[in-house]
Scaffold this motif. Structure first.
Motif, PDB file in Angstrom:
ATOM      1  N   GLN A 193      -3.487  -8.885   6.102  1.00 49.36           N
ATOM      2  CA  GLN A 193      -3.511 -10.286   6.519  1.00 49.36           C
ATOM      3  C   GLN A 193      -4.480 -11.121   5.688  1.00 49.36           C
ATOM      4  O   GLN A 193      -4.329 -12.340   5.589  1.00 49.36           O
ATOM      5  CB  GLN A 193      -3.863 -10.395   8.002  1.00 49.36           C
ATOM      6  N   ASN A 194      -5.483 -10.503   5.070  1.00 40.15           N
ATOM      7  CA  ASN A 194      -6.439 -11.249   4.249  1.00 40.15           C
ATOM      8  C   ASN A 194      -5.803 -11.805   2.983  1.00 40.15           C
ATOM      9  O   ASN A 194      -6.271 -12.787   2.426  1.00 40.15           O
ATOM     10  CB  ASN A 194      -7.639 -10.365   3.889  1.00 40.15           C
ATOM     11  N   ARG A 195      -4.755 -11.191   2.496  1.00 36.67           N
ATOM     12  CA  ARG A 195      -3.979 -11.644   1.343  1.00 36.67           C
ATOM     13  C   ARG A 195      -4.813 -11.961   0.099  1.00 36.67           C
ATOM     14  O   ARG A 195      -4.558 -12.924  -0.621  1.00 36.67           O
ATOM     15  CB  ARG A 195      -3.119 -12.845   1.704  1.00 36.67           C
ATOM     16  N   LYS A 196      -5.832 -11.174  -0.123  1.00 41.33           N
ATOM     17  CA  LYS A 196      -6.633 -11.311  -1.345  1.00 41.33           C
ATOM     18  C   LYS A 196      -7.330  -9.987  -1.604  1.00 41.33           C
ATOM     19  O   LYS A 196      -7.363  -9.112  -0.752  1.00 41.33           O
ATOM     20  CB  LYS A 196      -7.648 -12.439  -1.217  1.00 41.33           C
ATOM     21  N   VAL A 231      -5.324  -1.230   8.428  1.00 41.68           N
ATOM     22  CA  VAL A 231      -4.528  -1.603   7.257  1.00 41.68           C
ATOM     23  C   VAL A 231      -3.847  -2.952   7.492  1.00 41.68           C
ATOM     24  O   VAL A 231      -3.824  -3.810   6.612  1.00 41.68           O
ATOM     25  CB  VAL A 231      -3.494  -0.507   6.932  1.00 41.68           C
ATOM     26  N   ASP A 232      -3.315  -3.169   8.690  1.00 39.61           N
ATOM     27  CA  ASP A 232      -2.656  -4.443   8.998  1.00 39.61           C
ATOM     28  C   ASP A 232      -3.627  -5.621   8.884  1.00 39.61           C
ATOM     29  O   ASP A 232      -3.264  -6.685   8.383  1.00 39.61           O
ATOM     30  CB  ASP A 232      -2.042  -4.416  10.395  1.00 39.61           C
ATOM     31  N   GLU A 233      -4.858  -5.445   9.319  1.00 38.74           N
ATOM     32  CA  GLU A 233      -5.860  -6.524   9.213  1.00 38.74           C
ATOM     33  C   GLU A 233      -6.209  -6.800   7.755  1.00 38.74           C
ATOM     34  O   GLU A 233      -6.387  -7.956   7.366  1.00 38.74           O
ATOM     35  CB  GLU A 233      -7.119  -6.155   9.996  1.00 38.74           C
ATOM     36  N   TRP A 270     -14.584  -4.714   5.263  1.00 35.52           N
ATOM     37  CA  TRP A 270     -13.149  -4.440   5.363  1.00 35.52           C
ATOM     38  C   TRP A 270     -12.888  -2.962   5.649  1.00 35.52           C
ATOM     39  O   TRP A 270     -11.817  -2.604   6.125  1.00 35.52           O
ATOM     40  CB  TRP A 270     -12.435  -4.828   4.081  1.00 35.52           C
ATOM     41  N   LEU A 271     -13.837  -2.094   5.340  1.00 38.25           N
ATOM     42  CA  LEU A 271     -13.649  -0.661   5.573  1.00 38.25           C
ATOM     43  C   LEU A 271     -13.516  -0.345   7.058  1.00 38.25           C
ATOM     44  O   LEU A 271     -13.046   0.724   7.424  1.00 38.25           O
ATOM     45  CB  LEU A 271     -14.805   0.131   4.956  1.00 38.25           C
ATOM     46  N   SER A 311      -5.158   8.008   6.155  1.00 38.94           N
ATOM     47  CA  SER A 311      -4.877   6.575   6.078  1.00 38.94           C
ATOM     48  C   SER A 311      -3.519   6.340   5.429  1.00 38.94           C
ATOM     49  O   SER A 311      -3.093   7.105   4.564  1.00 38.94           O
ATOM     50  CB  SER A 311      -5.957   5.866   5.259  1.00 38.94           C
ATOM     51  N   SER A 312      -2.868   5.261   5.822  1.00 41.73           N
ATOM     52  CA  SER A 312      -1.600   4.885   5.196  1.00 41.73           C
ATOM     53  C   SER A 312      -1.818   3.912   4.033  1.00 41.73           C
ATOM     54  O   SER A 312      -0.868   3.502   3.377  1.00 41.73           O
ATOM     55  CB  SER A 312      -0.669   4.244   6.230  1.00 41.73           C
TER      56      SER A 312
END
Length: 86
Positions: free
Chosen positions: A57-60, A52-54, A47-48, A10-11
């Motif tokens: 986007q949640n920004r929390k 990573v991009d998604e 979320w798992l 994972s990045s």
């Protein structure tokens, strides 16, 4: 930044937001604690499954892990986890 945790596939890096992590060290033979995904209602296990991009986007905050002891820790005793293989 003192600690961050990641996985070779994972990045994404997880960064603890507590100064307590500064007192946790590595010992593969004498670990007295481990890391797990939290059972807290603030941890979003769904979320798992996201990229990573998604997640970005949640920004929390949403992915929470916790340090759990394998036994009682005495006052002044160091806390060790096994960081695993590099």
């Amino acid at each position: 930044l003192n600690y961050c945790y990641g996985h070779k596939d994972s990045s994404m890096l997880l960064i603890p937001s507590t100064p307590v992590v500064n007192f946790i060290n590595h010992d593969s033979e004498n670990a007295n604690a481990f890391i797990r995904w939290s059972n807290s209602s603030y941890h979003h296990s769904d979320w798992l499954k996201l990229s990573v991009d998604e997640i970005i986007q949640n920004r929390k905050s949403g992915l929470i892990f916790e340090f759990v002891t394998l036994r009682d820790i005495s006052p002044g005793e160091e806390i060790y986890i096994d960081y695993g293989k590099r």
